[in-house]
Enzyme design. Structure first.
Site, PDB file in Angstrom:
ATOM      1  N   CYS A 131      -3.262  -2.760 -19.835  1.00 16.17           N
ATOM      2  CA  CYS A 131      -3.615  -1.733 -18.624  1.00 16.17           C
ATOM      3  C   CYS A 131      -2.688  -2.440 -18.285  1.00 16.17           C
ATOM      4  CB  CYS A 131      -5.377  -1.403 -18.101  1.00 16.17           C
ATOM      5  SG  CYS A 131      -5.880  -3.440 -17.683  1.00 16.17           S
TER       6      CYS A 131
ATOM      7  N   HIS B 297       0.658  -0.653  -0.154  1.00 14.96           N
ATOM      8  CA  HIS B 297       0.429   0.167   0.033  1.00 14.96           C
ATOM      9  C   HIS B 297       0.657   1.159   0.100  1.00 14.96           C
ATOM     10  CE1 HIS B 297      -4.233  -1.396   0.878  1.00 14.96           C
ATOM     11  NE2 HIS B 297      -4.068  -1.276   0.235  1.00 14.96           N
TER      12      HIS B 297
END
Ligand code: PEP
Ligand code: MG
Length: 955
Positions: free
Chosen positions: A889, A578
């Protein structure tokens, strides 16, 4: 580590009581200019929390965390009180080791002193010592015991005589690094000495690195001097380290039990040499606690041992150390037993068996901690932290590799932030007050987080901080902490125990994403602990800097002052942590997982941090620095130009159109993406929307969220990926059974098809939100056309059910190419799908069989690997043959080196993080289609990703 010099020691002190002694200690620190006068209050405050009496007449007064600000330099002063002082806890103290420490150096002192606690005579000797040097020696000398364990045994060796056995033992010690070849030569020079009972001994002090004892026993019956040979000891002697071992050996011989070693297995040999009596009952139990036999479980073991009718002794089964009493806390802790190691318990007498059953059961059930079974086939005994050699400092002007986590280049001095340590008493006897303290700290933590969420104003930062806020409100966590406090823990200890237990439970699920959740939990835990202990992080410099830290929690990244932080460097962590995601969102160049050596950097050392190549260069030469500066200036110029041209259509130099869209995790960011020049959303990771809710979001909630993005896009297309959770990306309210290989398990479309009603609601919400707007839906983790057809049926049914004016009419349904089988079968899929979008992150992971989050390997998971490029080529060819378009992507789409290759392979759309949109558009304007095709051809012709990057870099 602090070392003790004779001038640090005051002999012959006298004190009327413990306060007088503590005052003298404070005055000694002050006289040495180690502390300011106010530190004295810190010493008292620390004693008020709990006594610093250590054992064996030694106390180690030190200040509280708050009083650290009064420390001017780290140091110690030792005061000897020959007549003794009655300490406030009733103990008698002869020596005060008084510590002025800016961090937790007192723990080092404690470790150095543990050997003193083993020797009951030390107290008198310290009291009677007549010279400072003698006190220093007594306190500093570490108790070295000669090594004897399963590895130093050489059992059933095919030897012809005792000399050969002696040499076999010597050779074994050499293999283990205990001795050099000098020792082996010395053993060869002399015949071993006969001890009796079939045992011989060869000794030398030459070439000894670590004192050790080997025993070699013969494979077949061997006779020497008319005696059957039991075995030959080879002793690497140094000082008196082997004294207690030899004493035990001679005791064994005296008892006439030497022959018990003949033909014995390793466990028996070690038991006999440890001094365990032959009449003792013995039993083994494996330590299962994640952090070994640390203070808390050791205490439980001691309690159980104390309840037994007979004395229980314990030693490490794999080593020949002397058994210690299982009722002595310091001795049990000093065994240093780690997870996976076996404890050998012994007891004698009638009640021995019952006692052994009780202690072994207590160990096996985790000694008060939640434990998992030890799996020998997959786990190793946890290495001892102190075993690791200290990291080597990084050499100047040499690039050092790490994991590229956030692109960009930074040149700035390092600000090295050591992980904060918290100093607090473990126990407290006022549970009501402790609970109140904890509750108020939790409230303050929540307020801090709320303020941070407000400052972050949406985005990934706010999302993660909001998740932290939710974690902080977790009722189970509060309950666990309250229970621990009820059992006598302090607010800090109770809270941390609850956090650690929850974090370890996450980690046990054995997948990297969950492990990162554990980091989030600890981050939340530290926030509250920081409030409780009033520990504030040191203030960062007021000039630009690169933050260097062991690991960094997501909220730490969110707190970074982006005006000054030029880059982020961490010793641990991976590119998908994160904190790395946040660094990218904030546009801070970052290199993570660069190893412990980065923590040896001196604060202020100039660093070049290259977030693209994933490397740092400390103290660069003027030449290297100038080159980096030029690259930085060039980059800034390009960024400014790219920003200016962000709304221009993305085209190659010769006018070939390639759409550039943005990847989003939060529909609230769609407007920002458009403002950065995105021509659409190429990947909406809808799982973030699901993760932000405590239960499955209902139809209306989903419609509202998708509509937010579609409105902001104002007619530009939205490519929404259906829920991609499961396995490695869990949804708390959608439990998936534990899987050995979560990346190969129930995730993506495989999982959603197990609950088609969830997929149906999502599809319905997307279709309804996009009434009158262009919508593309794609399915994640598809492996072949069958999964696509199942989903297509649901979409077709919905299109019939929902009135045409209430739903999207400009609709395409595609699949992500993430699983190699899908690329290989692209021709069969291309006939039925409307488009493909290549998810290079997963496609690379599955093609190269490298876990994309693997701490060591993920840097090798390079999407420019020719194998991945070939799969992309096959996909594009199949799609174009059917008139369908292909996007990329994954992260590769924003890799400046990869962009021309992808265009050369025929890719029609690139979807990248919103920040990268202007740069990728600018990159497209730098080459033409012919150049792109040449680069693609060159790349495809290489054998490795390194070769691909090399060949493209020289162009
Ligand atoms: C990919 O795998 O490349 C991708 C875009 O999906 P995610 O990173 O969300 O798994
Ligand atoms: Mg993926």
């Amino acid at each position: 580590m602090l070392t003790l010099r004779p001038e640090d020691i005051r002999l012959g002190c006298q004190a009327s009581d413990w306060r007088d002694a503590l005052d003298q200690a404070a005055e000694a620190l002050q006289a040495a200019e180690l502390v300011a006068p106010a530190y004295r209050d810190g010493l008292y405050a620390r004693e008020a929390q709990s006594s610093t009496y250590l054992g064996n007449a030694i106390a180690i007064p030190h200040g509280t965390a708050e009083s650290r600000e009064h420390v001017r330099a780290t140091g110690i002063r030792v005061l000897q009180f020959p007549a003794g002082v009655q300490w406030h806890d009733g103990e008698r103290v002869h020596v005060l080791v008084t510590i002025a420490a800016q961090s937790d150096e007192h723990l080092d002192i404690l470790r150095q002193l543990t050997h003193v606690l083993d020797d009951d005579s030390v107290a008198q000797r310290l009291a009677a010592a007549e010279s400072a040097a003698a006190v220093a020696r007594l306190l500093s000398k570490s108790a070295v015991e000669a090594r004897l364990d399963a590895d130093t045994l050489c059992l059933n060796f095919p030897a012809h005589d005792v000399r050969e056995l002696a040499l076999a033992g010597a050779a074994r010690l050499r293999q283990l690094g205990c001795v050099g070849s000098d020792f082996v030569a010395a053993v060869a020079e002399h015949a071993p000495v006969r001890l009796g009972q079939g045992l011989w001994l060869a000794t030398s002090g030459r070439g000894v690195e670590t004192p050790a004892l080997a025993l070699a026993t013969p494979e077949t019956t061997l006779r020497e001097a008319d005696e059957a040979v039991t075995g030959v000891f080879s002793l690497a002697a140094d000082g008196s380290a082997h004294k207690s071992l030899l004493e035990r050996l001679f005791a064994l011989l005296e008892s006439g039990a030497g022959q018990a070693l003949r033909g014995a297995d390793a466990a028996t040999v070690l038991a006999r040499l440890s001094g365990e009596s032959t009449t003792a009952h013995t039993r083994l139990a494996r330590v299962l606690n994640a952090h070994g036999l640390h203070a808390r479980p050791a205490k439980q073991l001691v309690q159980v041992a104390r309840e037994q009718a007979v004395p229980v002794r314990v030693r490490l089964a794999e080593a020949g150390g002397q058994p210690v009493s299982a009722t002595s806390l310091t001795k049990v802790i000093n065994l240093g037993a780690r997870r996976g190691q076996q404890l050998a318990f012994s007891a004698e007498g009638e009640d021995a068996e019952a006692a052994l059953t009780a202690v072994c059961e207590a160990v096996s059930s985790g000694l008060g901690e939640a434990v998992l079974p030890f799996d020998e086939s997959r786990e190793h005994v946890a290495p001892r932290e102190d075993d690791a050699p200290p990291p080597e400092p990084l050499p100047a002007d040499e690039p050092h590799p790490g994991v590229a986590a956030s692109p960009g280049l930074a040149i700035a001095p390092a600000f090295v932030l050591q992980t904060p340590r918290f100093d607090y008493p473990e126990r407290a006897d006022d549970p009501v007050a402790q609970t109140q303290r904890l509750e108020s700290a939790i409230r303050e933590g929540a307020e801090q987080l709320e303020a941070l969420v407000r400052e972050a104003r949406g985005g990934e930062v706010a999302q993660i901080l909001a998740m932290h806020e939710e974690m902080l409100q977790d009722g189970e966590l509060h309950q666990a902490a309250r229970e621990a406090i009820g059992e006598g823990a302090s607010a800090e200890a109770g809270w941390w125990e609850a956090i650690e237990t929850a974090a370890q439970a996450q980690e046990r699920l054995a997948d990297p994403l969950l492990a990162e959740r554990a980091a989030d939990l600890r981050d939340v835990g530290r926030r509250v602990l920081g409030i409780l202990c009033d520990v504030k992080l040191p203030d960062p410099p007021d000039h630009p800097y690169i933050l260097v830290t062991d690991d960094i929690g997501p909220s730490d990244v969110a707190r970074l002052d982006t005006r000054r932080v030029r880059g982020l460097l961490t010793a641990r962590g991976g590119a998908t942590a994160h904190s790395a995601i946040l660094a990218r969102a904030l546009g801070i160049p970052a290199v993570v997982g660069a190893g412990p050596r980065v923590m040896t950097l001196e604060g202020g050392t100039e660093l070049i941090l290259d977030g693209e190549r994933g490397r740092i260069t400390p103290a660069p030469s003027a030449e290297r620095r100038d080159a980096a500066q030029q690259r930085l200036a060039e980059r800034e110029r390009r960024e400014a130009e790219a920003w200016e041209a962000r709304f221009d259509e993305a085209r190659t130099r010769d006018g070939h159109r390639v759409e550039v869209a943005a990847n989003l995790g939060n529909t609230a960011h769609a407007a920002d993406a458009v403002a950065r020049g995105a021509e659409g959303i190429g990947l909406l990771r809808t799982e973030f929307l699901f993760m932000a809710h405590a239960k499955l979001p209902d139809l209306d909630t989903q419609i509202a969220e998708y509509r937010e993005a579609l409105d902001a896009l104002d007619g530009r297309p939205l490519v929404a990926r259906t829920l991609d959770v499961g396995g490695d990306k869990p949804l708390p309210y959608w439990p998936v059974p534990q899987e050995a290989n979560p990346f190969l398990g129930l995730r993506g479309i495989r999982l959603t098809l197990t609950r088609p009603e969830v997929l149906e609601t999502q599809l319905r919400a997307l279709l309804m939100a996009a009434a009158g707007k262009p919508l593309r839906i794609m399915l994640p983790m598809v492996k072949d056309v069958a999964e696509f057809r199942t989903a297509r049926q649901i979409v077709d049914r919905l299109l019939e059910e929902i009135p045409a004016e209430q739903r999207a009419s400009d609709l395409q349904l595609g699949v992500m190419i993430e699983v190699p089988s899908c690329a290989l079968l692209a021709p069969s899929l291309a006939a039925e799908v409307d488009f493909f979008s290549v998810g290079t992150n997963d496609l690379t992971q599955y093609t190269l069989a490298i876990d994309r989050d693997h701490p060591q390997l993920s840097a090798q998971a390079d999407g420019l690997h020719p194998a991945v490029l070939r799969l992309i080529e096959m996909t594009v060819q199949a799609a174009h043959a059917h008139g369908k378009w292909v996007g990329v992507c994954g992260e590769l789409a924003s890799d400046a080196t990869a962009v021309p290759v992808l265009v050369g392979l025929g890719i029609d759309e690139l979807s990248v993080s919103a920040r990268q949109v202007p740069l990728v558009k600018a990159r497209l304007r730098e080459f033409d289609c012919e150049e792109a095709r040449t680069q693609a051809g060159l790349a495809l012709a290489q054998a490795t990703s390194e070769a691909v990057r090399n060949v493209l870099e020289v162009r």
